[in-house]
Design an enzyme around this catalytic site. Structure first.
Site, PDB file in Angstrom:
ATOM      1  NE  ARG A 121      31.064  45.483  53.171  1.00 40.82           N
ATOM      2  CZ  ARG A 121      30.895  44.961  52.286  1.00 40.82           C
ATOM      3  NH1 ARG A 121      29.834  44.383  51.765  1.00 40.82           N
ATOM      4  NH2 ARG A 121      31.726  44.951  51.413  1.00 40.82           N
ATOM      5  CB  THR A 181      38.713  41.087  49.467  1.00 38.09           C
ATOM      6  OG1 THR A 181      37.910  42.186  48.721  1.00 38.09           O
ATOM      7  CG2 THR A 181      39.931  41.320  49.571  1.00 38.09           C
ATOM      8  CB  ILE A 182      36.751  39.959  44.319  1.00 39.91           C
ATOM      9  CG1 ILE A 182      36.043  41.094  44.571  1.00 39.91           C
ATOM     10  CG2 ILE A 182      36.083  38.678  44.571  1.00 39.91           C
ATOM     11  CD1 ILE A 182      34.965  41.173  43.604  1.00 39.91           C
ATOM     12  CG  ASP A 183      37.330  44.843  45.969  1.00 44.36           C
ATOM     13  OD1 ASP A 183      36.837  44.729  44.694  1.00 44.36           O
ATOM     14  OD2 ASP A 183      36.700  45.561  46.946  1.00 44.36           O
ATOM     15  CG  ASP A 203      40.912  45.988  49.331  1.00 45.97           C
ATOM     16  OD1 ASP A 203      40.851  44.600  49.508  1.00 45.97           O
ATOM     17  OD2 ASP A 203      39.720  46.496  49.656  1.00 45.97           O
ATOM     18  NE  ARG A 246      39.034  42.620  22.098  1.00 43.06           N
ATOM     19  CZ  ARG A 246      39.514  42.042  23.403  1.00 43.06           C
ATOM     20  NH1 ARG A 246      39.293  41.088  23.803  1.00 43.06           N
ATOM     21  NH2 ARG A 246      40.308  43.064  24.159  1.00 43.06           N
ATOM     22  N   GLY A 301      32.396  41.519  51.755  1.00 44.96           N
ATOM     23  CA  GLY A 301      31.825  40.913  50.810  1.00 44.96           C
ATOM     24  C   GLY A 301      32.480  39.435  50.254  1.00 44.96           C
ATOM     25  CB  VAL A 304      36.362  22.903  59.480  1.00 43.33           C
ATOM     26  CG1 VAL A 304      35.737  21.746  60.043  1.00 43.33           C
ATOM     27  CG2 VAL A 304      35.710  24.168  59.474  1.00 43.33           C
ATOM     28  CG  MET A 318      32.651  44.787  41.987  1.00 41.03           C
ATOM     29  SD  MET A 318      32.080  43.523  43.297  1.00 41.03           S
ATOM     30  CE  MET A 318      30.292  43.655  43.068  1.00 41.03           C
ATOM     31  CG  ASP A 320      41.401  47.698  54.606  1.00 37.06           C
ATOM     32  OD1 ASP A 320      42.494  47.553  55.127  1.00 37.06           O
ATOM     33  OD2 ASP A 320      40.939  48.822  54.709  1.00 37.06           O
ATOM     34  NE  ARG A 350      33.301  49.583  48.078  1.00 38.69           N
ATOM     35  CZ  ARG A 350      32.637  49.507  49.083  1.00 38.69           C
ATOM     36  NH1 ARG A 350      31.719  50.425  49.723  1.00 38.69           N
ATOM     37  NH2 ARG A 350      33.015  48.469  50.031  1.00 38.69           N
ATOM     38  N   GLY A 355      43.333  43.062  26.808  1.00 37.63           N
ATOM     39  CA  GLY A 355      43.807  44.021  25.763  1.00 37.63           C
ATOM     40  C   GLY A 355      42.961  45.099  25.395  1.00 37.63           C
TER      41      GLY A 355
END
Length: 320
Positions: free
Chosen positions: A72, A125-127, A129, A154, A11, A24, A169, A103, A171, A185
């Protein structure tokens, strides 16, 4: 002259371009030839490789996504695919590689390292993880995106006096939900690593309403063991309060990277080039206690990420 390749895989994450830029330009400064591999491991198998110059990475620091594109590749996970990757790298004379991803990308880097390629891995990765690093490239930007959404949601939730479930996101790792929930909050968060209590969540909503609270926000990671729409129906039935679901989806992957993500990307990439120049063994590069730290690539692949229970429990305290 040392020839190195750089790829982004899995991703996309804000800050990947900053990492590519630093690889580079620092690589060229160190006397290396730098080759960009497009579409990650999938592009590697197809030989989608081009030499990059300093101007190739101009005006990309502030851009989200990745100019090298990403994908992928199931084929790469096979013996045949990895042999093909080695053939392509040999054809281009590339012995050293910088991989940028999560990962799955790390596992691919380890597979190539076992076959003799020197690999420096950057956690993109944004997760959040990847267990060997405190923070991954793209995570800070993703959390800021979620926080902005929470603020907007809100407003309308208060106007309509409703409960809103915001699905983010994650998983297998609930860090986006955890960090955004604490700083945004939220009354409750649901993450894959911890079982939730639907009655506890519902009680908080009812007690908040009885105390004059106009809205309730629940942050749910996509990997939490419940469907968001079913969760909304159950909560509405238990609390007699209108409950809606907002799925942020790929909105979290985009946008200009924050300063923190640009800095993390740049510093880890520069460290990767330093290590390659020193002919270091393969490493995974990340941050620990605020410092850029390289650790053995194979050790990095064995680490498991655990949720921050102190942070999780603090949300429970603050939401009362």
């Amino acid at each position: 002259m040392k020839k190195i390749g750089v790829l982004t895989s899995g991703g996309d994450a804000p800050g990947m371009n900053a990492a590519v830029r630093a690889v580079v330009r620092c690589g060229i400064e160190a006397g290396m030839e730098v080759y960009g591999i497009e579409r990650g491991y999938a592009g590697l198998l197809e030989g989608e490789i081009r030499q990059m110059e300093r101007r190739s990475v101009g005006d990309i620091l502030q851009r989200g996504g990745t100019i090298l594109k990403t994908a992928r590749s199931e084929k790469f996970t096979t013996e045949e695919g990895q042999e093909r990757a080695m053939t392509v790298l040999d054809t281009f004379g590339i012995n050293d590689l910088v991989t940028i991803g999560g990962d799955g990308t790390l596992r691919g880097a380890i597979d190539l390292a076992r076959r003799g390629v020197r690999v420096m891995h950057l956690p993109g990765t944004i997760d959040n993880d990847v267990a060997y690093t405190d923070e991954t490239i793209g995570f800070d930007t993703a959390v800021e995106t979620v926080l902005d959404a929470i603020s907007k949601i809100r407003d309308t939730s208060s106007s309509h006096q409703r409960t809103t479930i915001i699905e983010v996101m994650g998983r297998h790792c609930g860090d986006i939900a955890l960090y955004a929930g604490l700083t945004g909050g939220a009354e409750s968060i649901l993450i894959p690593e911890i079982e939730y209590d639907i009655n506890d969540i519902s009680r908080k909503i009812v007690m908040g309403r009885n105390a004059g609270k106009l809205h309730s926000i629940i942050i749910k990671a996509e990997g939490a063991n419940v469907d968001s729409q079913e969760l909304a129906k159950t909560i509405e039935a238990k609390t007699d309060r209108e409950t809606r679901v907002v799925v942020l989806s790929y909105l979290q992957r985009g946008g200009s990277p924050t300063m923190r993500d640009r800095l993390l990307a740049t510093l880890t990439a520069a460290k990767a080039i330093d290590l390659l120049a020193e002919d270091s063994e393969s490493k995974a590069i990340g941050t620990q206690d605020g410092k850029i730290v390289p650790i053995d690539l194979f050790d990095a692949g064995k680490m498991k990420r655990e949720p921050d229970m102190d942070m999780y429990n603090l949300i429970e305290v603050l939401a009362k």
